[in-house]
Design a protein around this motif. Sequence first.
Motif, PDB file in Angstrom:
ATOM      1  N   MET A  32       0.820  -1.083  -0.235  1.00 21.83           N
ATOM      2  CA  MET A  32       0.029   0.172  -0.105  1.00 21.83           C
ATOM      3  C   MET A  32       0.804   1.301   0.304  1.00 21.83           C
ATOM      4  O   MET A  32       0.710   1.853  -1.112  1.00 21.83           O
ATOM      5  N   PRO A  33       2.042   1.274   0.461  1.00 20.97           N
ATOM      6  CA  PRO A  33       2.024   2.531   0.766  1.00 20.97           C
ATOM      7  C   PRO A  33       3.433   3.031  -0.884  1.00 20.97           C
ATOM      8  O   PRO A  33       3.577   4.109  -0.806  1.00 20.97           O
ATOM      9  N   GLU A  34       3.631   1.751  -0.999  1.00 25.27           N
ATOM     10  CA  GLU A  34       4.481   1.778  -1.672  1.00 25.27           C
ATOM     11  C   GLU A  34       3.318   2.037  -3.337  1.00 25.27           C
ATOM     12  O   GLU A  34       4.368   3.272  -4.256  1.00 25.27           O
ATOM     13  N   LYS A  35       2.167   1.992  -3.646  1.00 26.60           N
ATOM     14  CA  LYS A  35       1.426   2.376  -4.233  1.00 26.60           C
ATOM     15  C   LYS A  35       1.715   4.723  -4.439  1.00 26.60           C
ATOM     16  O   LYS A  35       1.270   4.745  -4.837  1.00 26.60           O
ATOM     17  N   LEU A  36       1.132   4.818  -2.820  1.00 24.10           N
ATOM     18  CA  LEU A  36       0.656   5.316  -2.859  1.00 24.10           C
ATOM     19  C   LEU A  36       2.136   7.076  -2.610  1.00 24.10           C
ATOM     20  O   LEU A  36       2.000   7.582  -3.671  1.00 24.10           O
ATOM     21  N   GLN A  37       3.271   5.824  -2.959  1.00 23.46           N
ATOM     22  CA  GLN A  37       4.615   6.841  -3.139  1.00 23.46           C
ATOM     23  C   GLN A  37       4.518   6.962  -4.859  1.00 23.46           C
ATOM     24  O   GLN A  37       5.064   8.304  -5.137  1.00 23.46           O
ATOM     25  N   THR A  38       3.787   5.894  -5.870  1.00 28.10           N
ATOM     26  CA  THR A  38       4.034   6.103  -6.690  1.00 28.10           C
ATOM     27  C   THR A  38       3.206   7.241  -7.256  1.00 28.10           C
ATOM     28  O   THR A  38       3.402   8.031  -7.984  1.00 28.10           O
ATOM     29  N   LEU A  39       1.670   7.490  -6.344  1.00 26.21           N
ATOM     30  CA  LEU A  39       1.184   8.439  -6.897  1.00 26.21           C
ATOM     31  C   LEU A  39       1.627   9.952  -6.492  1.00 26.21           C
ATOM     32  O   LEU A  39       1.371  10.643  -7.626  1.00 26.21           O
ATOM     33  N   LEU A  40       2.815  10.085  -5.407  1.00 25.74           N
ATOM     34  CA  LEU A  40       2.876  10.971  -5.120  1.00 25.74           C
ATOM     35  C   LEU A  40       3.685  11.313  -5.901  1.00 25.74           C
ATOM     36  O   LEU A  40       4.176  12.887  -6.699  1.00 25.74           O
ATOM     37  N   VAL A  41       5.049  10.535  -6.886  1.00 25.49           N
ATOM     38  CA  VAL A  41       5.765  10.961  -7.478  1.00 25.49           C
ATOM     39  C   VAL A  41       5.154  11.284  -8.395  1.00 25.49           C
ATOM     40  O   VAL A  41       6.242  12.202  -9.132  1.00 25.49           O
TER      41      VAL A  41
END
Length: 195
Positions: free
Chosen positions: A1-10
């Motif tokens: 889940m945090p990896e998806k959020l990081q990708t969306l944030l980038v």
Amino acid sequence: MPEKLQTLLVIFIGLLALVVRWWKKAQETTQRERQERRITRPDSTGQPRPVAPGLPATSFGELLKQMQAQNQQGAAPRSPAPPVATTVETTPGGRPLPREKARSTRSLERTEVRPVSLEAPATARPLDAAPPVRQRAAALPRATAPRPEDYWSRQAAPTVPSRVDTRRHVTDLLRSPADIRAAFVLGEIFKRKYE
């Protein structure tokens, strides 16, 4: 889940940076265009070009009055021009030069023929005229005219041969060996394949 959020944030930060860059570029180009409009740029010869004059401060009504006044001045009666003296060209002997006249064109089109309309002329009918009487087809009289004779009715009705005539014909055919051979071949041809 945090990896998806990081990708969306980038991705969001990248889009934001792209939009900010486009916005700054648009501001720079508008400032540059404003400065270029203020300063007259030299043309290809090196001399500065004049700045185009602004729109006139006059209204449409004033312009219209000016145009009407100019038209009235231009429509003043002019004195007729003096007639131009025509000189006739002559040959060295003093005779006038012959002038060619264009021949009239020959056309095969007949223009004197009045076109005739093929439409039926309109007949005047009173508006209160009674409509035509309608009848049922069953009540109409039947056609009593004789039927026209066609090809098939002219043909003579085929006579049905009797059994005796058929037997005689078959026995006559079976007397010669050539007819027997033909009957055998025809029997093989017309015989069903699977019986």
